[in-house]
Design an enzyme around this catalytic site. Sequence first.
Site, PDB file in Angstrom:
ATOM      1  N   ARG A  30       5.903  -1.861 -24.321  1.00 44.86           N
ATOM      2  CA  ARG A  30       6.499  -2.969 -25.078  1.00 44.86           C
ATOM      3  C   ARG A  30       6.826  -2.558 -26.515  1.00 44.86           C
ATOM      4  O   ARG A  30       7.781  -3.064 -27.099  1.00 44.86           O
ATOM      5  CB  ARG A  30       5.574  -4.183 -25.058  1.00 44.86           C
ATOM      6  CG  ARG A  30       5.462  -4.796 -23.678  1.00 44.86           C
ATOM      7  CD  ARG A  30       4.838  -6.170 -23.694  1.00 44.86           C
ATOM      8  NE  ARG A  30       4.706  -6.696 -22.338  1.00 44.86           N
ATOM      9  CZ  ARG A  30       4.434  -7.948 -22.035  1.00 44.86           C
ATOM     10  NH1 ARG A  30       4.249  -8.840 -23.009  1.00 44.86           N
ATOM     11  NH2 ARG A  30       4.328  -8.350 -20.779  1.00 44.86           N
TER      12      ARG A  30
ATOM     13  N   SER B  82      -2.154  -9.267 -27.414  1.00 47.15           N
ATOM     14  CA  SER B  82      -3.008 -10.454 -27.352  1.00 47.15           C
ATOM     15  C   SER B  82      -4.395 -10.037 -27.802  1.00 47.15           C
ATOM     16  O   SER B  82      -4.951  -9.055 -27.283  1.00 47.15           O
ATOM     17  CB  SER B  82      -3.042 -11.009 -25.927  1.00 47.15           C
ATOM     18  OG  SER B  82      -3.659 -12.265 -25.890  1.00 47.15           O
TER      19      SER B  82
ATOM     20  N   ARG C 234       7.487  -6.163 -18.068  1.00 45.01           N
ATOM     21  CA  ARG C 234       6.468  -6.606 -17.106  1.00 45.01           C
ATOM     22  C   ARG C 234       6.520  -5.692 -15.884  1.00 45.01           C
ATOM     23  O   ARG C 234       7.291  -5.906 -14.964  1.00 45.01           O
ATOM     24  CB  ARG C 234       6.711  -8.070 -16.706  1.00 45.01           C
ATOM     25  CG  ARG C 234       5.514  -8.734 -16.047  1.00 45.01           C
ATOM     26  CD  ARG C 234       5.766 -10.208 -15.795  1.00 45.01           C
ATOM     27  NE  ARG C 234       5.889 -10.965 -17.010  1.00 45.01           N
ATOM     28  CZ  ARG C 234       4.866 -11.469 -17.698  1.00 45.01           C
ATOM     29  NH1 ARG C 234       3.638 -11.258 -17.286  1.00 45.01           N
ATOM     30  NH2 ARG C 234       5.081 -12.166 -18.797  1.00 45.01           N
TER      31      ARG C 234
ATOM     32  N   ARG D 152      -1.314  -3.755 -12.979  1.00 45.56           N
ATOM     33  CA  ARG D 152      -1.319  -5.197 -12.749  1.00 45.56           C
ATOM     34  C   ARG D 152      -0.292  -5.531 -11.670  1.00 45.56           C
ATOM     35  O   ARG D 152       0.840  -5.059 -11.712  1.00 45.56           O
ATOM     36  CB  ARG D 152      -0.994  -5.959 -14.042  1.00 45.56           C
ATOM     37  CG  ARG D 152      -2.003  -5.664 -15.146  1.00 45.56           C
ATOM     38  CD  ARG D 152      -1.739  -6.425 -16.413  1.00 45.56           C
ATOM     39  NE  ARG D 152      -2.643  -5.996 -17.466  1.00 45.56           N
ATOM     40  CZ  ARG D 152      -2.653  -6.497 -18.701  1.00 45.56           C
ATOM     41  NH1 ARG D 152      -1.799  -7.459 -19.028  1.00 45.56           N
ATOM     42  NH2 ARG D 152      -3.515  -6.040 -19.606  1.00 45.56           N
TER      43      ARG D 152
ATOM     44  N   GLU E 125       5.633 -11.636 -26.801  1.00 46.56           N
ATOM     45  CA  GLU E 125       4.282 -11.100 -26.969  1.00 46.56           C
ATOM     46  C   GLU E 125       4.262  -9.582 -26.824  1.00 46.56           C
ATOM     47  O   GLU E 125       4.834  -9.020 -25.896  1.00 46.56           O
ATOM     48  CB  GLU E 125       3.350 -11.708 -25.921  1.00 46.56           C
ATOM     49  CG  GLU E 125       1.936 -11.149 -25.976  1.00 46.56           C
ATOM     50  CD  GLU E 125       1.178 -11.296 -24.669  1.00 46.56           C
ATOM     51  OE1 GLU E 125       0.292 -10.473 -24.423  1.00 46.56           O
ATOM     52  OE2 GLU E 125       1.504 -12.213 -23.875  1.00 46.56           O
TER      53      GLU E 125
END
Length: 421
Positions: A388, A350, A275, A260, A347
């Site tokens: 994460r 999801s 991230r 990403r 988070e």
Amino acid sequence: MHDPRVLLDPATDAVRKLARRGYSLDLERVEKLLHGRNSAIQKGDESRAEANRLQKSVKGASPEERPALVEKARELKATVTLAEEEHRTFDEELTEYLLEIPNLPADELPDGATDDDAELVRTWGEVPAVENPVDHVDLGEKLGILDLGRATKLSGPRFAVLKGRGAALERALARYFLDAHTERHGYTEWSVPALVTRPTMTGTGQLPKFEQDLFRTEVADRELFLIPTAEVPLTNLHAKETLALEELPLAYTAQTPCFRSEAGSYGKDTRGLIRVHEFSKVELVRIVDPAQSRAELEVLVGHAEALMQGLGLAYRIVRLAAGDIGFSAEYTYDIEVWLPSQGRYREISSISDFGTFQARRAGIRTKAKDGARGFAATLNGSGLPIGRTLVAILEQGQQPDGSVKIPDALVPYTGWDSLTP
């Protein structure tokens, strides 16, 4: 993608629903394009049928009548060609617009468009009492398992290098996740490509809207995209296929690298593993009967929760606001894990129900025993991201002496129960 007739149906209330997620639907444009396409189809069909009738008449016509009939048939064929061109033009423009329209959010979702508007569903586990908590970056570097400096040297910012027991822990997490999903939760494991085509990305909704967020390659005039999640290849395994309704649900899992671009600045998130441009994740995908999609969403959440609980990580479940769900989603839960260094939940997974939105784009159809046809519903969620999860283990497991306790569930995979400086 939407059926334009459904969008135009007042009972759908599409304008209001899309406004909840900040999207302004141009119904007049949809109606104009749909009417133009249908009119072109009708004109072409009528002219084609008339041309066929004239061709039959020519055979029995007199020599005097034949030239006029042949000329008329030629004109009708030209009309058919023009109508087909109009049909293609209207259809392409309509499809292009429909591909840009996000899914309709479920009415059950709260209003709003930010994290603060999410609705708490439940919490699990006791938040660990950590005095003077250290963040995962400092912990990882002191433990000798994380090297961000060399990652930057290799690839630039927002990449990470794990070494020694850090790399082994990453591998252990992937094995633990996959074993749980395949042996206890009934998923079929796949090994899938990390490079996919434009139609594949379009099928799950990453394209055309999010092209700027994707890593794109082009070699010898062949265009491919690096996947942002295994959702893309797993869901599209059945693109342009018709599935027997009674054989659903299908439950698939895969561990893949994910890529990403993560454009923009996210403060502390630009440091460390939260991230990054490339990370490893175990993904869960379910292809189901649309009538069962909401129940299947709860099943999927339960499978991700089971891993969190197995690792002993304190977390909470929130229902996202209508304006904060992903482009293709109609309903989303987030699992948020407690990070002591930030003093809040963040988070980690999801999990979304897409209804038939992705299946329409990808052409994943269903057929019931009575012959009834429709589209499947698709769902997906992280189960779980490796990076994460590693962040949460380091931060929640940190001890006063600088060591980190490894969750009992991972000990059979690592052979050790703690990380020490």
